[in-house]
Scaffold this motif. Structure first.
Motif, short mmCIF file in Angstrom:
data_model
loop_
_atom_site.label_atom_id
_atom_site.label_comp_id
_atom_site.label_asym_id
_atom_site.label_seq_id
_atom_site.Cartn_x
_atom_site.Cartn_y
_atom_site.Cartn_z
N GLU A 77 0.81 -1.21 0.00
CA GLU A 77 0.00 0.00 0.00
C GLU A 77 0.85 1.27 0.00
O GLU A 77 0.50 2.28 -0.61
N ASP A 78 1.99 1.22 0.68
CA ASP A 78 2.81 2.43 0.80
C ASP A 78 3.52 2.81 -0.50
O ASP A 78 4.04 3.93 -0.60
N LEU A 79 3.56 1.92 -1.48
CA LEU A 79 4.06 2.34 -2.79
C LEU A 79 3.19 3.46 -3.35
O LEU A 79 3.70 4.41 -3.96
N GLU A 80 1.89 3.36 -3.09
CA GLU A 80 0.97 4.42 -3.52
C GLU A 80 1.00 5.59 -2.55
O GLU A 80 1.04 6.75 -2.96
N THR A 81 0.98 5.28 -1.24
CA THR A 81 0.98 6.35 -0.23
C THR A 81 2.17 7.28 -0.39
O THR A 81 2.03 8.51 -0.30
N LEU A 82 3.35 6.71 -0.62
CA LEU A 82 4.58 7.49 -0.72
C LEU A 82 4.93 7.84 -2.17
O LEU A 82 5.96 8.46 -2.41
N LYS A 83 4.06 7.41 -3.11
CA LYS A 83 4.28 7.70 -4.54
C LYS A 83 5.65 7.20 -5.02
O LYS A 83 6.41 7.92 -5.67
N ILE A 84 5.96 5.95 -4.66
CA ILE A 84 7.23 5.33 -5.06
C ILE A 84 7.04 4.64 -6.42
O ILE A 84 6.25 3.70 -6.54
N PRO A 85 7.74 5.07 -7.46
CA PRO A 85 7.52 4.53 -8.81
C PRO A 85 8.31 3.24 -9.06
O PRO A 85 9.10 3.15 -10.01
N ALA A 86 8.08 2.24 -8.23
CA ALA A 86 8.80 0.97 -8.37
C ALA A 86 7.97 -0.01 -9.20
O ALA A 86 6.73 0.03 -9.18
N ILE A 87 8.65 -0.89 -9.91
CA ILE A 87 7.97 -1.97 -10.61
C ILE A 87 7.57 -3.02 -9.59
O ILE A 87 8.39 -3.45 -8.77
N ARG A 88 6.31 -3.42 -9.62
CA ARG A 88 5.78 -4.28 -8.56
C ARG A 88 5.08 -5.50 -9.13
O ARG A 88 4.71 -5.54 -10.29
N TYR A 89 4.93 -6.49 -8.28
CA TYR A 89 4.20 -7.70 -8.65
C TYR A 89 3.23 -8.05 -7.53
O TYR A 89 3.43 -7.68 -6.36
N PRO A 95 16.44 -1.77 -22.51
CA PRO A 95 17.39 -0.99 -21.69
C PRO A 95 16.97 0.46 -21.47
O PRO A 95 17.21 1.01 -20.39
N ALA A 96 16.33 1.07 -22.45
CA ALA A 96 15.92 2.47 -22.29
C ALA A 96 14.84 2.59 -21.22
O ALA A 96 14.90 3.47 -20.35
N GLN A 97 13.85 1.73 -21.28
CA GLN A 97 12.77 1.75 -20.28
C GLN A 97 13.31 1.39 -18.90
O GLN A 97 12.88 1.96 -17.89
N ARG A 98 14.25 0.45 -18.86
CA ARG A 98 14.85 0.06 -17.59
C ARG A 98 15.61 1.23 -16.97
O ARG A 98 15.46 1.53 -15.79
N SER A 99 16.37 1.90 -17.77
CA SER A 99 17.13 3.07 -17.29
C SER A 99 16.20 4.17 -16.80
O SER A 99 16.46 4.81 -15.77
N GLN A 100 15.11 4.39 -17.51
CA GLN A 100 14.14 5.41 -17.12
C GLN A 100 13.51 5.07 -15.77
O GLN A 100 13.35 5.94 -14.91
N ALA A 101 13.16 3.79 -15.55
CA ALA A 101 12.56 3.36 -14.28
C ALA A 101 13.55 3.52 -13.12
O ALA A 101 13.17 3.95 -12.04
N ILE A 102 14.81 3.18 -13.36
CA ILE A 102 15.84 3.30 -12.32
C ILE A 102 16.02 4.77 -11.94
O ILE A 102 16.09 5.11 -10.76
N HIS A 103 16.09 5.63 -12.94
CA HIS A 103 16.29 7.06 -12.68
C HIS A 103 15.10 7.66 -11.92
O HIS A 103 15.29 8.44 -10.97
N ALA A 104 13.89 7.29 -12.32
CA ALA A 104 12.69 7.85 -11.67
C ALA A 104 12.63 7.43 -10.20
O ALA A 104 12.27 8.24 -9.33
#
Length: 333
Positions: free
Chosen positions: A271-283, A300-309
């Motif tokens: 739930e805290d991924l939403e509460t804290l607005k953490i842009p992590a890839i989740r399952y 790789p481009a999308q992966r790099s973008q997710a890591i940076h965000a």
């Protein structure tokens, strides 16, 4: 302001204490660190003095702190209470805390719902003792039990310890750095069956040796806290699975991998991924993970973008300095 940090032993506890001490120093406060590992055991000390008396004496000698902070119940239980000769819990709160005007803050990053903890908390209940709890489920429990000053405070990271190193040599494609649990063992098993090559680091994985030999074959050994940033910077993907005591919360690994800024974090949905607005890839299901990994490794481009965000968000709002500011804001409101 004078702040005393009581440094306790354990796997995560000492590092949490050190990182809070570092954060308060960054905020220009005078910080003293007292290593109360030496008082941790309940047996009497060689000179016949109970360790809690010695801990209390150490805090008393810390040149009049305005705030005492530590991990879990130790912030109040050890400096303020001790077991007397009749094996009864004796409180010295009134004689010390009120006379000195000292505030106390307990930082909880593990389940506080243990009988021993609660017994000690209730025995020294005071309007000057604050509970900062990483999971909102337990904040609600504390409030329902009448524990005063119970507040939500998520995990954090020290960006001086977790940061990009510029490492370009990838040693591990997929990695899990965590202590063993049945759920994490099943996570690794599921990835193996899904065709994912994974390296496992952490404590207690010997428990998988007999019942899951395929999992144990991926075990690379234990890893020290100071080695994690290097590992994260030599991995393409870092897996995470929260222990069962984390009901709504995110564990420390989310913030550490995010701040390291190199590996793609894939974590269980909380739930805290939403509460804290953490842009992590989740399952939400273990069977979802292998396809996610395979797709992201091909992009790789999308992966790099997710890591940076993720790193940008963590460093901007979720460091120990941010948490230290919040503690001071609440305690001295």
């Amino acid at each position: 302001m004078r702040i005393t940090v009581l440094r306790v032993g354990g796997r995560a506890c000492p590092h949490v204490c050190d990182d809070y001490a570092d954060a308060f120093r960054d905020l220009k406060h005078e910080v003293a660190v007292i290593p109360i590992e030496q008082f941790y055991e309940r047996a009497k000390c060689p000179d016949g003095t109970h360790p809690r008396r010695r801990a209390h004496a150490a805090v008393s000698a810390a040149e009049g702190p305005d705030l005492v902070i530590s991990y879990a119940h130790h912030a109040a239980a050890y400096p303020l209470a001790y077991v007397d000769e009749d094996n009864k819990l004796t409180t010295v709160w009134d004689g010390y805390s009120y006379a000195g005007g000292i505030q106390y803050a307990s930082i909880w990053l593990d389940s506080p719902m243990h009988d021993g903890y609660l017994r000690e908390l209730f025995s020294i209940r005071s309007p000057r003792h604050y509970q900062f709890i990483w999971d909102r489920h337990y904040v609600e429990r504390f409030n329902s039990l009448g524990v005063p000053n119970s507040h939500y405070l998520p995990c954090a990271v020290n960006p001086k310890k977790f940061h990009p190193t510029g490492e370009t040599a990838i040693q591990f494609q997929v990695c899990l750095a965590a202590s063993w649990s049945p759920q994490r063992e099943e996570l690794v098993n599921t990835l193996i069956r899904g065709g994912i090559s994974i390296a496992v680091f952490g404590e207690d994985w010997g428990q998988s040796a007999e019942r899951s030999p395929d999992v144990y074959a991926r075990y690379m050994g234990s890893i020290k806290h100071g080695e994690l940033n290097d590992l994260f910077n030599r991995s393409m993907v870092q897996m995470n699975l929260t222990m069962e005591q984390g009901i709504t919360s995110l564990n420390m690994r989310v913030f550490e991998v995010g701040a390291a800024g190199h590996a793609l974090l894939i974590t269980d949905s909380k739930e805290d991924l939403e509460t804290l607005k953490i842009p992590a890839i989740r399952y939400t299901n273990l069977l979802q993970i292998a396809p996610i990994i395979k797709n992201m490794l091909l992009m790789p481009a999308q992966r790099s973008q997710a890591i940076h965000a993720l790193r940008e968000r963590i460093v901007a709002e979720h460091t120990y300095t941010h948490r230290a500011e919040k503690i001071l804001e609440i305690v001295y409101a």
